[in-house]
Motif scaffolding. Structure first.
Motif, short mmCIF file in Angstrom:
data_model
loop_
_atom_site.label_atom_id
_atom_site.label_comp_id
_atom_site.label_asym_id
_atom_site.label_seq_id
_atom_site.Cartn_x
_atom_site.Cartn_y
_atom_site.Cartn_z
N LEU A 152 9.76 7.76 -1.51
CA LEU A 152 8.41 7.98 -1.01
C LEU A 152 8.35 9.25 -0.18
CD1 LEU A 152 7.44 4.41 0.29
CD2 LEU A 152 6.94 5.40 -1.96
N ASP A 153 7.17 9.83 -0.11
CA ASP A 153 6.95 10.95 0.80
C ASP A 153 7.24 10.48 2.22
OD1 ASP A 153 6.12 13.50 1.69
OD2 ASP A 153 4.12 12.73 2.12
N VAL A 189 15.71 5.30 -2.54
CA VAL A 189 14.70 4.69 -3.41
C VAL A 189 14.45 3.27 -2.93
CG1 VAL A 189 14.25 3.94 -5.77
CG2 VAL A 189 15.36 6.13 -5.36
N ARG A 190 13.19 2.85 -2.94
CA ARG A 190 12.85 1.50 -2.50
C ARG A 190 12.84 0.53 -3.67
NH1 ARG A 190 9.95 1.32 3.10
NH2 ARG A 190 10.11 3.51 3.76
N GLY A 206 9.18 -3.36 6.55
CA GLY A 206 8.51 -2.96 7.78
C GLY A 206 8.97 -1.63 8.32
N VAL A 207 9.77 -0.89 7.53
CA VAL A 207 10.30 0.40 7.97
C VAL A 207 9.46 1.52 7.35
CG1 VAL A 207 12.32 1.90 8.04
CG2 VAL A 207 12.61 -0.59 8.13
N GLU A 208 8.80 2.30 8.18
CA GLU A 208 7.88 3.30 7.65
C GLU A 208 8.60 4.44 6.95
OE1 GLU A 208 4.04 6.04 9.01
OE2 GLU A 208 5.20 4.95 10.51
N HIS A 209 9.67 4.95 7.57
CA HIS A 209 10.40 6.09 7.00
C HIS A 209 11.89 5.77 6.93
CE1 HIS A 209 6.84 8.57 7.02
NE2 HIS A 209 6.67 8.37 8.32
N ALA A 211 0.82 -1.22 0.00
CA ALA A 211 0.00 0.00 0.00
C ALA A 211 0.85 1.26 0.00
CB ALA A 211 -0.94 -0.01 1.20
N SER A 212 1.97 1.26 0.71
CA SER A 212 2.79 2.47 0.82
C SER A 212 3.40 2.89 -0.50
CB SER A 212 3.89 2.27 1.86
OG SER A 212 4.77 1.23 1.45
#
Length: 353
Positions: free
Chosen positions: A185-186, A193-194, A262-265, A149-150
């Motif tokens: 990502l924001d 970059v992911r 699992g890392v949000e930021h 989703a992210s």
């Protein structure tokens, strides 16, 4: 993604085919290679060709090319971001087939990344949602892979429009598919970059680990492709008005990189370990081979390069060198060029643990 760039045109085209390398004839329209072809100690320019520029195949425009891949029979596949997939002759680069792609509703894709599975089926990314779809060679839609989703475009996720899945590659083990986001990502640090993976489970692919890659300041990642030893060639690209394109090539190694799923930021200097990166070349340092540009470029050879594929091992074997083909996206624009670039890339042995 289709940034506005300028055209780098050939100063002259040879009347007869020249040699890209000493071992193989070049397609018609390819320039001769000078004695000094080095772009860096790791990369040499073997030649380039504008044979596809402003051409059509059976009524379909052959341009807007955003990805390259080798088909199972050795032919080249070239993906247009206008939802067409071309088969090219591997020697002449001339089209010999085209397939239209569509989503579940029959709508065209903003198709950006391409990978060929071991059974000859194709995986294609669209950066609109983003998505990864699975197609039969005849263009029939076979399925749709899950996407975290992210990574979806805001407000559904944290990605920016035209900044999502640009690169796609299947690792040599045939079990891992990997897509690269073009930009951060924001909420993530700029430049981090992911890279999202999927792992094969029987006849399906399920979400796998995710990794971070550090692009140079101001640059995005329009393409990524696996090397025979499982590392990744990464293309980085940017554009500056009145200056032109920046195109750099790097080598990335995912071993020991942190799973960021699992890392949000992602933050600079944080606990996340990005992929190990080895810069290979700035293509502005390549010989221009007589190319000219109608508007400013750091090197008149450059254009809006988006696609990349490993097409074979170099003369010294895969540890000593790789034959790599690049293609530029002309955006169907009169001042840009559809150009193919043949590189010899020396990656050396796999880094030690």
């Amino acid at each position: 993604m289709r940034p506005k760039t300028v055209r780098a045109a050939l100063a002259a085209c040879l009347a007869a085919a020249a040699c890209l390398t000493a071992a193989a004839p070049a397609p018609a329209g390819t320039t001769r290679t000078p004695t000094d072809r080095a772009c860096s100690p790791s990369v040499s320019l073997a030649g380039f060709s504008d044979v596809l520029d402003k051409t059509s195949y059976e009524g379909t425009y052959v341009g807007n090319l955003s990805a390259l891949a080798r088909d199972r029979d050795g032919a080249l596949l070239a993906l247009s971001d206008r939802s067409s997939l071309f088969r090219l002759d591997a020697r002449t680069y001339r089209p010999k087939g085209a397939v239209a792609l569509a989503d579940e509703s029959g709508a065209a894709l903003d198709s950006e990344g391409l990978a060929v599975d071991r059974d000859g089926s194709r995986f294609v990314t669209s950066e609109t949602e983003p998505s990864v779809r699975h197609y039969a060679p005849d263009g029939r839609l076979l399925g749709l892979l899950p996407v975290p989703a992210s990574l979806r475009v805001a407000p559904a996720g944290r990605a920016t429009a035209n900044g999502t899945f640009e690169g796609l590659t299947l690792l040599p083990d045939g079990r891992t598919l990997l897509a690269s986001m073009e930009y951060a990502l924001d909420g993530d640090a700029p430049g981090l970059v992911r890279l999202q993976t999927w792992r094969r489970h029987g006849s399906t692919f399920r979400l796998g680990p995710q990794y971070a890659y550090r692009a140079e300041d101001g640059l995005g990642v329009p393409e990524i492709t696996a090397t025979p030893d499982g590392r990744l060639l990464v293309l980085e690209r940017g554009f500056t008005p009145d200056v032109g394109n920046t195109i750099r090539l790097a080598l990335a190694d995912l071993r020991h990189a942190t799973d960021t799923s699992g890392v949000e930021h992602l933050t600079e200097g944080g606990p996340v370990r990005p992929a190990r990166k080895t810069p290979l070349a700035d293509l502005a340092d390549c010989p221009s081979l007589g190319a000219t540009a109608e508007q400013p470029q750091p090197n008149p050879l450059l254009d809006n390069i988006e696609g990349m594929a490993v097409t074979g091992a170099g003369h010294g074997g895969h540890r000593a060198g790789l034959d790599v083909l690049l293609v530029s996206d002309d955006n169907e624009n009169a001042v840009q060029t559809t150009r193919l670039y043949r590189l010899e890339v020396r990656t050396g042995g796999r880094p030690g643990r």
